[in-house]
Scaffold this active site. Structure first.
Site, PDB file in Angstrom:
ATOM      1  N   SER A  41       6.608  23.231  37.222  1.00 61.65           N
ATOM      2  CA  SER A  41       7.013  24.573  37.640  1.00 61.65           C
ATOM      3  C   SER A  41       6.567  24.943  39.046  1.00 61.65           C
ATOM      4  CB  SER A  41       6.468  25.619  36.653  1.00 61.65           C
ATOM      5  OG  SER A  41       5.070  25.479  36.494  1.00 61.65           O
ATOM      6  N   ASP A 330       1.333  34.637  39.219  1.00 56.69           N
ATOM      7  CA  ASP A 330       1.171  34.893  37.793  1.00 56.69           C
ATOM      8  C   ASP A 330      -0.046  34.122  37.298  1.00 56.69           C
ATOM      9  OD1 ASP A 330       1.961  32.234  37.445  1.00 56.69           O
ATOM     10  OD2 ASP A 330       4.015  32.728  36.860  1.00 56.69           O
ATOM     11  N   HIS A 333       0.661  30.232  38.721  1.00 54.64           N
ATOM     12  CA  HIS A 333       1.397  29.813  39.917  1.00 54.64           C
ATOM     13  C   HIS A 333       0.992  30.588  41.163  1.00 54.64           C
ATOM     14  CE1 HIS A 333       3.981  28.969  36.371  1.00 54.64           C
ATOM     15  NE2 HIS A 333       4.065  27.793  36.967  1.00 54.64           N
TER      16      HIS A 333
END
Length: 365
Positions: A41, A330, A333
């Site tokens: 991600s 978040d 990340h």
């Protein structure tokens, strides 16, 4: 006549001056023919949007609040991520998600690169169990083999190899494997942290050999950061300090990865690589945030609960007004600002962060 000679002299001067400028400005972009991205991600640019049952998605607000048109694209960020910034550095468009190609017959779209990265992905299969579905590295390499075959059909074997030899293969993966290990008490009873990271390194080596078989020659391999310092790990500690067990495993994995790449270079003489020590750089940012322009080290910008780390960034979440103040967007990340700094170091950073060379030097080979 003297005036005419002066004009001619100045004309030649400006011609060579601007010719020189054009060579300096565009030479690096011309040297990189494509970027092929593998990972999780941290560099997913939308592949997971096409996975029907995956919970690892970011195609909704407040993700993308600082992206052009405030659009949530599937990037786990308030704006651009590392894949975007690396592409900008070499003058190429961001490599599009592989799953966005409904028809693989349009081979020309693969020339500037493509991204196979997927949120939740790991070196091992099954790291995405929590999120139901992702594209593990094994499958990403399979997808790349399909792209390789398409390039051979389009360009011919010799030209395809030439094209790929000037391309960058970027690998950003490993965090989810470590999160998976430390979140699984049964797995921890079966194997020690060192045995686990050794197997991670060995498995990744086999994947890199496969990529070499499919034309890969220049590898950008990004190490795992101090993931025990993510808000999602800090909030598990009453003190809100970094979790040292997972940080220690991250550091050991990076050391093993660095050694493995040296071995791989010895075995495969025609490859070159740049290993980036994300751990050292990100830890320095966390420990001296003001020197990088950050104010908030522990809490995520977007989320819910303590440190905004009880959930991912959701439409019902609160998010900070100044994203530039925060290292983390978040619970896991980085913000766009933090990603930009990391890629600056990856591309043209000092020797203590890149081994044996940085990406700019890798391109020049």
């Amino acid at each position: 006549m003297a005036y005419k000679r002066l004009i001619e002299t100045l004309g030649f001067f400006f011609f060579f001056f601007f010719f020189f400028l054009s060579r300096v400005s565009f030479s690096e972009a011309q040297e990189v023919t494509g970027i092929y991205v593998f990972g999780d991600s941290l560099v997913d640019v939308g592949n997971n949007n096409y996975l029907k049952i995956s919970l690892a998605k970011a195609n909704f607000p407040h993700n993308g609040v600082d992206f052009p048109n405030k659009k949530a694209t599937g990037r786990f960020s308030n704006g651009k991520n590392a894949a975007d910034f690396l592409a900008e550095k070499v003058g190429l468009p961001t490599s599009p998600p592989y799953l966005s190609f409904k028809s693989k017959k349009n081979n020309a779209t693969f020339l500037a690169g493509v991204s196979f990265a997927s949120g939740g992905a790991g070196i091992f299969n099954g790291t995405d169990d929590t999120y139901r579905q992702s594209i593990p590295l094994t499958k990403q390499v399979e997808h790349y083999s399909t792209v390789y075959e398409a390039l051979v059909r389009q360009l011919g074997a010799t030209e395809a190899q030439k094209h790929l030899s000037k391309s960058l293969l970027a690998i950003v993966i490993g965090s989810n494997d470590l999160f998976g290990y430390f979140g699984d008490s049964k797995l921890q009873k079966k194997t020690t942290p060192q045995q686990y990271v050794d197997l991670m390194v060995l498995t990744l080596k086999q994947h890199l050999k496969q990529l070499h078989n499919y034309g890969g020659r220049k590898f950008v391999v990004v190490g795992v950061g101090p993931i025990g310092c993510c808000p999602g790990e800090r909030y598990k500690n009453k003190t809100e300090e970094c979790k040292q067990d997972i940080n220690s495993a991250s550091a050991n994995y990076n050391q093993g990865l660095k050694s493995m790449l040296q071995e791989l270079k010895f075995e495969l003489k025609d490859i070159n690589y740049s290993f980036f020590d994300t751990y050292a750089v990100l830890l320095d940012i966390i420990q001296t945030p003001a020197s990088y322009g950050f104010a908030e080290v522990k809490a995520a910008c977007c989320g819910l609960g303590n440190l905004n780390a009880n959930s991912f960034c959701l439409p019902i979440s609160h998010y900070c007004s100044n994203r530039r103040d925060h290292i983390f967007w978040d619970k896991f990340h980085p913000t766009e600002a933090a990603s930009s700094i990391l890629v600056d170091k990856i591309f043209d950073g000092p020797v203590q962060y890149s081994f044996p060379i940085n990406v700019k030097q890798l391109i020049a080979l």
